[in-house]
Enzyme design. Structure first.
Site, PDB file in Angstrom:
ATOM      1  N   PRO A   2       0.821  -1.209   0.000  1.00 28.21           N
ATOM      2  CA  PRO A   2       0.000   0.000   0.000  1.00 28.21           C
ATOM      3  C   PRO A   2       0.858   1.264   0.000  1.00 28.21           C
ATOM      4  O   PRO A   2       1.858   1.351   0.705  1.00 28.21           O
ATOM      5  CB  PRO A   2      -0.805  -0.134   1.298  1.00 28.21           C
ATOM      6  N   GLU A   3       0.455   2.231  -0.821  1.00 28.40           N
ATOM      7  CA  GLU A   3       1.178   3.485  -0.943  1.00 28.40           C
ATOM      8  C   GLU A   3       0.307   4.620  -0.402  1.00 28.40           C
ATOM      9  O   GLU A   3      -0.715   4.366   0.244  1.00 28.40           O
ATOM     10  CB  GLU A   3       1.585   3.685  -2.411  1.00 28.40           C
ATOM     11  N   LYS A  58       3.255   6.793   4.502  1.00 25.56           N
ATOM     12  CA  LYS A  58       2.467   5.564   4.381  1.00 25.56           C
ATOM     13  C   LYS A  58       2.019   5.030   5.736  1.00 25.56           C
ATOM     14  O   LYS A  58       1.616   3.866   5.858  1.00 25.56           O
ATOM     15  CB  LYS A  58       3.286   4.498   3.643  1.00 25.56           C
ATOM     16  N   ARG A 262      12.814  -3.737  -8.435  1.00 25.83           N
ATOM     17  CA  ARG A 262      11.393  -3.455  -8.627  1.00 25.83           C
ATOM     18  C   ARG A 262      11.075  -3.327 -10.112  1.00 25.83           C
ATOM     19  O   ARG A 262      11.865  -2.803 -10.890  1.00 25.83           O
ATOM     20  CB  ARG A 262      10.991  -2.159  -7.920  1.00 25.83           C
TER      21      ARG A 262
END
Length: 273
Positions: A2-3, A58, A262
């Protein structure tokens, strides 16, 4: 993971429902998380009144009337949801807060990379959040600020905008999407960006994050808000996760590369600079 939009969505879904409630019981189910649960979590939150629910980067933060705050990071698969009084405990429920309205606030994390701590409210910024950069929507995020941060950096711009010491909350999904909107190649060195590119990038980051928040975040697998509802920004993704598909702007093929392990997605036609 989650960002910012997901945590902002979580905050928005919980804030009005939690403020004013009292935590009447705290149950710590297991301590074999990556960040172990402290017994103080229960003693420092029990019988407290919830004053506010907010976000920093976050992190979800819940402030209590005893000058302590709860800090929650969802990690890879964490969920922080409101459940009814007759809720049946699930396998990966790690913390259960019984609320004064009969509902339960549940911290669930299948992969156990999340964290949940209690901390003195007045020390949060000084000792826990002190290394964080500025918020994307802050007036402090200006051409001058970002130019100063980038001018000596010879690493890819995608890595730089994901650095929480520079700008908080721009994770992998939204970095790819923002760079596509700004028409900047993700491999371009930060110190090579022109002033107009930096300004376009700031605007793109804000535009993408705003649209994602409006859509309730992005659910690829695990994320749900406090009401157990998924995010729908997935339907608006222009490049992320679309390797081999046509660019929605120019019909060129979306390419996938790696940055620091990533996945990065971009369009070689739109993002030529």
């Amino acid at each position: 993971m989650p960002e910012l939009p997901e945590v902002e969505t979580l905050k928005n879904s919980l804030k009005d429902k939690l403020i004013g409630l009292i935590i009447e019981n705290v149950e710590l189910k297991r301590d074999n998380l990556r960040y172990k649960l402290s017994p103080l979590l229960a003693t420092e939150t029990l019988n407290t009144n919830i004053l506010d629910v907010r976000r920093r980067a976050k992190y979800l933060i819940i402030d209590f009337n005893n000058d302590y705050s709860l800090i929650v990071h969802l990690g890879m698969s964490g969920r922080f949801t409101l459940q009814s009084a007759n809720y049946k405990t699930q396998k990966h429920d790690h913390v259960i807060f019984d609320l004064s309205n009969g509902e339960k606030l549940i911290f669930n994390d299948t992969r156990r990379f999340g964290m949940i701590y209690s901390f003195k409210t007045d020390l949060l910024e000084k000792e826990f959040l002190n290394d964080l950069g500025i918020e994307p929507f802050s007036d402090l995020l200006t051409l001058e600020y970002l130019k100063d941060k980038l001018q000596t950096k010879k690493i890819p711009i995608k890595n730089l905008i994901m650095d929480n010491r520079v700008i908080v909350g721009v994770g992998n999904i939204y970095a790819s999407e923002s760079l596509h909107l700004a028409r900047i190649h993700p491999d371009k060195s930060g110190n090579n960006l022109r002033d107009d590119e930096i300004e376009n990038l700031i605007k793109a980051i804000r535009d993408v994050l705003t649209k994602a928040i409006t859509a309730g975040g992005t659910t690829l697998k695990d994320f749900v808000n406090g009401d157990n509802k998924p995010g729908y920004f997935t339907k608006q993704l222009k490049v992320y996760g679309r390797e081999g598909q046509s660019c929605l702007s120019c019909s060129s093929t979306i390419i996938k590369i790696k940055h620091s392990g990533r996945s990065t997605f971009y369009c070689k036609t739109c993002q030529y600079s």
